[in-house]
Write a protein that holds these residues in place. Structure first.
Motif: not given
Length: 289
Positions: A259-269
């Motif tokens: 699967l390709d990109v499906g959401c924005a960047e994660f900024s969590g830990p």
């Protein structure tokens, strides 16, 4: 399709030569969705779901499926016992089957491209074949190991040759990701595997593999040992975030996984792989990430 009350599957084909299935659903039959013997099958956009036994059972014959879904069947999603034939699966979702996602034995060649295989009761892939290649697959959270390669008898005069590239293999439990197996009796009479892996996302790295001592592993320098950053693991969304290490991490700068990109960047830990540690009571344990 639909509530077939006989003891046969939705489609039964014996010594039929050749069958093409296009844009079809085969659902909710008492037994197999498709059962075929000594026949070749070509399918496009095939949906085999909710059948009372295996989704597809093929005994001897070539099979090629491009597009569709094999899910929620009461047995293996795809069971292929096909001496010397070719198995080709492209662009499929294989999930929630009460057995292996794919079990293929005795085939000459198995080619698996762009498959999403997840949440099957046993292995995602169980393979006992002469040669198998996996490219751009995502194999995640199956009940047993994600991939099991079963050895063949030395008397058959071949080893299983495995090539895995651009593939995500992940499990959030303690299962081995990739393993090889043999019968407990006379294991030395079985041939080793020759396994090549590069440009994959394998959380845990080479330590997540459980192979026989005489298996030959070529572990490429471009494999990634990082959490792949699925968009929503709990909701079974296995597309990847825009800052996943799988973006551009594949061969020739391609993405890794089905699967390709499906959401924005994660900024969590940061999520890191932590190997097993053992320590005694009243002792301290420090884990460096």
């Amino acid at each position: 399709s639909g509530d077939n009350v006989s003891y046969s599957g939705g489609i039964n084909l014996y010594w039929g030569g050749h069958l093409e299935i296009i844009n079809s659903k085969i659902i909710n039959n008492i037994n197999e969705g498709i059962e075929s013997s000594h026949s070749d099958i070509i399918a496009e956009n095939l949906y085999v779901e909710g059948n009372g036994d295996m989704g597809i059972r093929l005994n001897d014959g070539n099979i090629s499926i491009n597009g569709g879904e094999i899910s929620s069947n009461n047995g293996d999603g795809l069971y292929i016992s096909s001496w010397g034939d070719t198995v080709t699966f492209d662009n499929l979702i294989i999930s929630h089957n009460n057995g292996d996602g794919i079990e293929t034995i005795l085939a000459e060649n198995a080619i698996l491209n762009n498959l999403l295989i997840y949440e099957n009761m046993n292995h995602g892939l169980y393979a006992r074949v002469r040669q198998i290649s996996l490219n751009n697959n995502t194999i995640v959270n199956n009940g047993s190991s994600e991939i099991n390669f079963y050895s063949t008898l030395i008397g058959w005069d071949y080893s299983c040759i495995v090539n895995i590239v651009n593939t995500i293999v992940f499990d959030d439990s303690s299962n081995n990701l990739i393993e090889s197996s043999r019968p407990s009796f006379d294991p030395e009479t079985y041939s080793p595997h020759i396994i090549s892996m590069d440009y994959n996302s394998i959380l845990g790295g080479v330590e997540s593999l459980s192979l026989w001592n005489d298996d030959i592993l070529y572990w490429g320098s471009n494999n990634i040992n990082q959490y792949p950053l699925f968009c929503d693991l709990a909701m079974e969304d296995y597309s990847i975030a825009a800052n996943s290490s799988c973006i551009g991490g594949g061969e020739d700068g391609s993405n890794i996984g089905a699967l390709d990109v499906g959401c924005a960047e994660f900024s969590g830990p940061t999520i890191a792989f932590i190997p097993n540690h053992t320590f005694n009571e009243d002792e301290s344990l420090v884990v460096n990430l």
